[in-house]
Motif scaffolding. Sequence first.
Motif, short mmCIF file in Angstrom:
data_model
loop_
_atom_site.label_atom_id
_atom_site.label_comp_id
_atom_site.label_asym_id
_atom_site.label_seq_id
_atom_site.Cartn_x
_atom_site.Cartn_y
_atom_site.Cartn_z
N TYR A 85 5.11 -6.13 18.09
CA TYR A 85 4.01 -6.29 19.04
C TYR A 85 2.67 -6.40 18.33
CZ TYR A 85 6.46 -5.59 23.49
OH TYR A 85 7.26 -5.75 24.59
N PHE A 89 0.49 -9.86 18.41
CA PHE A 89 -0.84 -9.91 19.03
C PHE A 89 -1.94 -10.18 18.00
CE2 PHE A 89 1.42 -8.31 22.66
CZ PHE A 89 0.78 -8.95 23.72
N GLU A 90 -1.70 -9.87 16.75
CA GLU A 90 -2.64 -10.29 15.70
C GLU A 90 -2.68 -11.81 15.63
OE1 GLU A 90 -1.70 -8.55 11.96
OE2 GLU A 90 -2.15 -6.50 12.60
N THR A 93 -4.46 -13.16 18.66
CA THR A 93 -5.90 -12.96 18.52
C THR A 93 -6.51 -13.99 17.57
OG1 THR A 93 -5.71 -10.58 18.97
CG2 THR A 93 -7.68 -11.31 17.80
N ARG A 96 -6.93 -16.96 19.71
CA ARG A 96 -7.27 -16.51 21.06
C ARG A 96 -7.85 -17.62 21.94
NH1 ARG A 96 -7.96 -11.73 23.94
NH2 ARG A 96 -9.69 -11.68 25.43
N ILE A 161 1.52 -7.13 28.81
CA ILE A 161 0.58 -6.83 27.73
C ILE A 161 -0.24 -8.06 27.38
CG2 ILE A 161 0.35 -6.09 25.32
CD1 ILE A 161 2.87 -4.41 25.71
N MET A 162 0.36 -9.24 27.45
CA MET A 162 -0.40 -10.47 27.21
C MET A 162 -1.52 -10.62 28.24
SD MET A 162 2.68 -13.13 26.15
CE MET A 162 1.62 -14.56 25.95
N TRP A 165 -4.17 -8.03 27.33
CA TRP A 165 -4.91 -8.49 26.15
C TRP A 165 -5.90 -9.60 26.50
CZ3 TRP A 165 -4.35 -13.54 24.26
CH2 TRP A 165 -4.95 -13.81 23.03
N ASP A 168 -8.86 -7.91 27.86
CA ASP A 168 -9.40 -6.82 27.05
C ASP A 168 -10.71 -7.24 26.37
OD1 ASP A 168 -9.81 -4.57 25.55
OD2 ASP A 168 -8.00 -4.74 24.34
N PHE A 173 -9.96 -5.26 20.20
CA PHE A 173 -8.89 -5.15 21.19
C PHE A 173 -8.12 -3.84 21.04
CE2 PHE A 173 -9.64 -9.62 20.15
CZ PHE A 173 -10.08 -10.07 21.38
N THR A 176 -5.82 -2.71 23.84
CA THR A 176 -4.50 -3.35 23.83
C THR A 176 -3.57 -2.60 22.90
OG1 THR A 176 -5.39 -5.54 24.37
CG2 THR A 176 -3.24 -5.47 23.31
N ASP A 177 -4.07 -2.17 21.75
CA ASP A 177 -3.24 -1.40 20.81
C ASP A 177 -2.77 -0.10 21.45
OD1 ASP A 177 -3.56 -3.34 18.88
OD2 ASP A 177 -5.13 -2.26 17.78
#
Length: 212
Positions: A85, A89-90, A93, A96, A161-162, A165, A168, A173, A176-177
């Motif tokens: 995850y 998400f990194e 981002t 983004r 979560i997407m 995010w 967010d 973020f 989100t973490d």
Amino acid sequence: MAKSKKSIIDLYMNWMLEHGSAPENIYIFCKENKMEESDFYAEYASFKAVEKAVFSAFFQKTLEMLHANEAYQSYAPKEQLLSFYFTFFELLTANRSYVLQALPSTPKELDKLGKLQDLRINFKAYAKEVFAQYISTDVKNLEKLKAQTFQETAWAQLLFIMRFWAKDESPSFEKTDIFIEKAINATFELADNPPLKSVIDLGKFLYKEAIS
């Protein structure tokens, strides 16, 4: 010379960011990018196929980064999923602007989005593999049921979560973490059947953030 998948993906993402919409047709896209249509069709049948490939590429790159870390293989299943995850998400981002443009704004649309079809298939297979290491029951039917439930739960969780995010606005973020950690803790406690503490903790966090 034919363009690689990555090259076409990059060209398409750049087009979307610069123009705000998909190319009118493949001929124009190829002409503007000085490539033959045959080179495009050798890799993809349509722009929709490219859009699916973008999110599939994020998934594949995430796995590459995880497996490049020798310690990853020794992680417990929960830590493996957390690592996935955070790494995934990194990458989102880092891209983004494109991701926010590509994804719709409502969860109902997000769940039906064809662009995520390949990501869904790949992620569910990954989640099944991770959870297979975690199942501790000897009852085959229960094991199968729990594995199927976990896959669907994990996919729904990733979508949620997407969406979180995407909204967010916290520095780096960080919310989100926090959400990722609470969601993963709740998921694994649900698998173990004593879920109350983490579920309540997750619920408090979601209520505080007032997700609509």
